[in-house]
Write a protein that holds these residues in place. Sequence first.
Motif, short mmCIF file in Angstrom:
data_model
loop_
_atom_site.label_atom_id
_atom_site.label_comp_id
_atom_site.label_asym_id
_atom_site.label_seq_id
_atom_site.Cartn_x
_atom_site.Cartn_y
_atom_site.Cartn_z
N ASP A 153 37.66 71.63 84.81
CA ASP A 153 36.47 71.16 84.83
C ASP A 153 35.58 71.36 83.78
N TYR A 160 32.68 51.52 89.27
CA TYR A 160 33.21 52.43 89.84
C TYR A 160 34.63 51.64 90.76
N THR A 189 29.24 65.23 99.58
CA THR A 189 29.27 65.99 98.07
C THR A 189 28.06 65.53 97.25
P1 NAD Z 1 31.41 65.54 92.69
O1 NAD Z 1 30.50 64.93 91.87
O2 NAD Z 1 31.05 66.35 93.76
O3 NAD Z 1 32.58 66.30 91.96
C1 NAD Z 1 33.05 65.79 90.70
C2 NAD Z 1 33.56 66.60 90.14
O4 NAD Z 1 34.23 66.30 88.75
C3 NAD Z 1 32.34 67.63 89.29
O5 NAD Z 1 32.82 69.01 89.39
C4 NAD Z 1 32.29 67.07 87.72
O6 NAD Z 1 31.99 68.36 86.93
C5 NAD Z 1 33.78 66.93 87.58
N1 NAD Z 1 33.93 65.89 86.39
C6 NAD Z 1 33.47 64.79 86.08
N2 NAD Z 1 33.53 64.29 84.92
C7 NAD Z 1 34.53 65.07 84.33
C8 NAD Z 1 35.10 65.05 83.14
N3 NAD Z 1 34.93 64.13 82.27
N4 NAD Z 1 35.96 66.09 83.01
C9 NAD Z 1 36.35 67.06 83.86
N5 NAD Z 1 35.57 67.16 85.12
C10 NAD Z 1 34.86 66.01 85.19
O7 NAD Z 1 32.36 64.49 93.41
P2 NAD Z 1 33.28 64.38 94.66
O8 NAD Z 1 32.57 63.70 95.80
O9 NAD Z 1 33.95 65.49 95.03
O10 NAD Z 1 34.42 63.31 94.09
C11 NAD Z 1 35.75 63.72 93.71
C12 NAD Z 1 36.47 62.53 93.91
O11 NAD Z 1 36.57 61.81 95.04
C13 NAD Z 1 36.07 61.43 92.84
O12 NAD Z 1 37.28 61.09 92.16
C14 NAD Z 1 35.59 60.46 93.53
O13 NAD Z 1 35.32 59.21 92.86
C15 NAD Z 1 36.25 60.47 94.78
N6 NAD Z 1 35.53 60.10 96.09
C16 NAD Z 1 34.50 60.73 96.36
C17 NAD Z 1 33.87 59.78 97.64
C18 NAD Z 1 32.63 60.69 98.03
O14 NAD Z 1 31.89 59.73 99.22
N7 NAD Z 1 32.05 61.60 97.65
C19 NAD Z 1 34.46 58.77 98.30
C20 NAD Z 1 35.55 58.25 97.80
C21 NAD Z 1 36.23 58.73 96.42
#
Ligand code: NAD
Length: 257
Positions: free
Chosen positions: A39, A158, A193
């Motif tokens: 990360d 997105y 999250t």
């Molecule tokens: P989050 O924001 O809680 O965590 C995302 C993590 O990615 C963070 O730790 C951040 O530091 C890291 N990150 C972002 N950009 C980065 C980079 N350039 N290099 C390295 N690390 C980086 O998000 P989440 O909800 O845990 O999402 C995780 C995945 O699930 C994502 O791909 C998101 O699109 C997908 N997702 C989430 C949801 C939701 O409702 N939360 C729904 C569908 C899909």
Amino acid sequence: MTAMLLAGKVALVTGGARGIGAATARLLAGEGARVAVADRREDEGDAVVDALNVARPGSAVFVPLDVTSEESWRSAIDATELAFGLISVLVNNAGIIRVAPLEQMTLDNFRKVIDTNLIGTFLGLKYGAESLKRAGGGSIVNFSSVQGMEGRQGFTAYSASKFGIRGLTKSAAIELGPHNIRVNAVVPGPTKTKMIERPGWADEDYDRMYGKYPLGRMANPEEVARMVLFLASDQSSFCTGGDYLVDGGTLAGKPRE
Ligand code: NAD
């Protein structure tokens, strides 16, 4: 005692410092994997790693990674191999979101989303596949979204990135299958999250927003991580190139009136 699903495996989880990535790191480590939490958030990543190492000493390491940078990917993979050996599970989970009406979506924000979500996943596949090939095969899990299956107002960047990840996943599955590498996409619905936190919203506000869908609530990160575990392990040994919904029925049809 039943054998652990990932005993002896090495996993790299991008975006492992928080949210679904952190839950995934915990679950994979709990099933015997040694996990690189990769990360750009070092403090939060270290906290995840410290907790894992208390539970099972030597099971986790923090690896700095910006998924948009080729140089950073090379160093992260080298660091993981140095710590634990060849990688056999890669979870391309890191992602960001920017929501705005089309005309107000800046080019800069559109590019940032594509750069992190789509190009970040491409670079993970490109550089990660090499380690998995040398390991004799393995599993790569990419992160799409319900917005990678259908559009939504304000979600141009997105949604484009998450549709793209599914295409990337299928093409990579075709190329990497002969190397015994499976590539699949998880398709989460709304998950509790930081990514979907809205300033000033209380639990009731989220319940109102998601109450109309079949299961009537958001997922907990662990519920999504369990699908990642299935796809990462040999339990899914004949699954590749697929989309795996963990969406509480969001995509089942029209929401309740
Ligand atoms: P989050 O924001 O809680 O965590 C995302 C993590 O990615 C963070 O730790 C951040 O530091 C890291 N990150 C972002 N950009 C980065 C980079 N350039 N290099 C390295 N690390 C980086 O998000 P989440 O909800 O845990 O999402 C995780 C995945 O699930 C994502 O791909 C998101 O699109 C997908 N997702 C989430 C949801 C939701 O409702 N939360 C729904 C569908 C899909």
